[in-house]
Write a protein that holds these residues in place. Structure first.
Motif, PDB file in Angstrom:
ATOM      1  N   ALA A 181      12.776  -3.849  11.619  1.00 51.78           N
ATOM      2  CA  ALA A 181      12.120  -4.814  10.724  1.00 51.78           C
ATOM      3  C   ALA A 181      11.263  -4.115   9.669  1.00 51.78           C
ATOM      4  O   ALA A 181      11.276  -4.492   8.493  1.00 51.78           O
ATOM      5  CB  ALA A 181      11.276  -5.787  11.544  1.00 51.78           C
ATOM      6  N   ARG A 185      11.870  -4.312   5.512  1.00 51.81           N
ATOM      7  CA  ARG A 185      10.856  -4.681   4.507  1.00 51.81           C
ATOM      8  C   ARG A 185      10.732  -3.579   3.465  1.00 51.81           C
ATOM      9  O   ARG A 185      10.644  -3.848   2.258  1.00 51.81           O
ATOM     10  CB  ARG A 185       9.511  -4.948   5.194  1.00 51.81           C
ATOM     11  CG  ARG A 185       9.469  -6.228   6.020  1.00 51.81           C
ATOM     12  CD  ARG A 185       8.051  -6.562   6.431  1.00 51.81           C
ATOM     13  NE  ARG A 185       7.501  -5.573   7.340  1.00 51.81           N
ATOM     14  CZ  ARG A 185       7.599  -5.628   8.673  1.00 51.81           C
ATOM     15  NH1 ARG A 185       8.262  -6.631   9.237  1.00 51.81           N
ATOM     16  NH2 ARG A 185       7.073  -4.694   9.430  1.00 51.81           N
ATOM     17  N   GLU A 229      22.508  -8.475   8.169  1.00 51.89           N
ATOM     18  CA  GLU A 229      21.179  -8.652   7.581  1.00 51.89           C
ATOM     19  C   GLU A 229      20.918  -7.585   6.514  1.00 51.89           C
ATOM     20  O   GLU A 229      20.351  -7.876   5.449  1.00 51.89           O
ATOM     21  CB  GLU A 229      20.114  -8.586   8.673  1.00 51.89           C
ATOM     22  CG  GLU A 229      18.721  -8.927   8.211  1.00 51.89           C
ATOM     23  CD  GLU A 229      17.709  -8.947   9.354  1.00 51.89           C
ATOM     24  OE1 GLU A 229      16.564  -9.377   9.113  1.00 51.89           O
ATOM     25  OE2 GLU A 229      18.058  -8.531  10.476  1.00 51.89           O
TER      26      GLU A 229
END
Length: 351
Positions: A181, A185, A229
């Protein structure tokens, strides 16, 4: 009234900021204004130093050092070369001696080189140096070759108008991969901050399926677990034109939503090849080239044909052997058009 006007201004500003995060600019860098770029990619070396007990097998770990030294000399005579990248599994076992020895060889290159880690480059509890006080990590050994500080994902501009992104797709203790994660970002912020530069992304694990089995069953580990993703972020930035990965040990190419995905062949196992990329304007030329020793290439071919964990997954028989080998060899040459228009597609998922 003034309070209401200020509040409305802040709400509109916040909404616009949020919109930029969801739908970044879709302008693509002008291909005609960027210089020609030529680079090589070496993947899956599985290098073992002389003191390493690892022997040649499916991977030619003990023999690849001599081949790598010969390739460095060969590359140094190429006046068109801008840099070299390595997409993971530089060593067969992440001991400090292996890491430092392969860096010593690569430091002989006259052009810059940049690395991303593979699962073999990250120590597990079973690694020889695990728990050893002061043991060097992949990031510490390859400082300045992409990694900075303790962080093994990175970005840099290798040439005017070009941007290079190196992802760390490894998960400690497993051969599977994922982009965390925090890194996602960072990736979004980095791409937004570098709009207008033609961008190439590197990863060890695949970011798209290069075989119908990828992401399933025993083949789950060949793709990053959240590859869709990651692609969702990349596809929002039309500057991203190419993704280069390793791990599969075979050569393959796919085009998806305006991005070219190339899975690199392994240097230490059949087909014992590296990739050459040359981009000029909207034309990408790609080719693969073997290590110097034809004897070792033949040895690697026989090793693959006799490696039951992989060969046993495919139909048996002499006729099938060529199809099986061709699967690993993949395209030896490609000429691709990068001018395909691509709109921003937030949230769209690929295969």
């Amino acid at each position: 009234m003034m309070f209401l006007l200020r509040r409305r201004f802040y709400l509109v500003t916040a909404a616009l900021a949020g919109l930029l995060l969801v739908r970044p600019p879709v302008l693509r860098a002008d291909a005609s204004s960027t210089e020609r770029l030529t680079f090589l990619n070496l993947s899956d070396l599985h290098f073992a130093a002389e003191e390493d007990p690892t022997q040649d097998g499916f991977n030619l770990s003990r023999s690849i050092g001599g081949q790598l030294r010969a390739l460095v000399e060969e590359f140094n005579s190429d006046e068109t070369l801008d840099f070299v990248v390595l997409t993971g599994d530089l060593v067969v076992e992440p001991s400090e001696s292996n890491l430092r020895e392969v860096r010593k060889i690569l430091d002989g290159l006259r052009v810059p080189y940049y690395v991303v880690p593979g699962n073999h480059d990250i120590p597990t509890r079973k690694s020889r140096d695990a728990g050893k006080t002061g043991a060097a990590s992949f990031a510490s050994v390859f400082q300045g070759r992409g990694p900075q500080g303790e962080r093994s994902f990175w970005s840099l501009d290798p040439k005017k108008g070009w941007h290079l992104v190196g992802l760390d797709s490894t998960i400690r203790g497993t051969w599977e991969g994922r982009i965390g994660a925090e890194q996602l970002r960072w990736l979004e912020q980095d791409l937004l901050a570098n709009v207008g530069k033609r961008t190439i992304v590197l990863s060890h694990h695949g970011l798209i399926a290069h075989h119908p089995w990828d992401g399933q069953g025993s083949w789950k580990g060949y793709m990053a677990g959240n590859a869709d993703e990651v692609r969702g972020i990349l596809e929002r930035y039309r500057d991203v034109i190419l993704v280069v990965t390793g791990h599969h040990h075979w050569c393959n190419h796919r085009s998806w939503n305006g991005i070219e995905y190339v899975s690199s062949p392994a240097l230490a196992s059949w087909p014992c090849r590296y990739g050459r990329f040359s981009i000029e304007g909207d034309r990408l030329e790609f080719s693969t080239h073997p290590i110097p020793s034809s004897i070792l290439v033949e040895k690697a071919k026989q090793n693959l044909l006799n490696f039951k964990p992989i060969r046993g997954l495919f139909p048996a028989g002499p006729e099938q052997d060529k199809l099986f080998l061709d699967l690993f060899l993949g395209p030896e040459r490609l000429s691709l058009d990068l001018s395909q228009a691509r709109e921003s597609v937030p949230g769209k998922r690929g295969p």
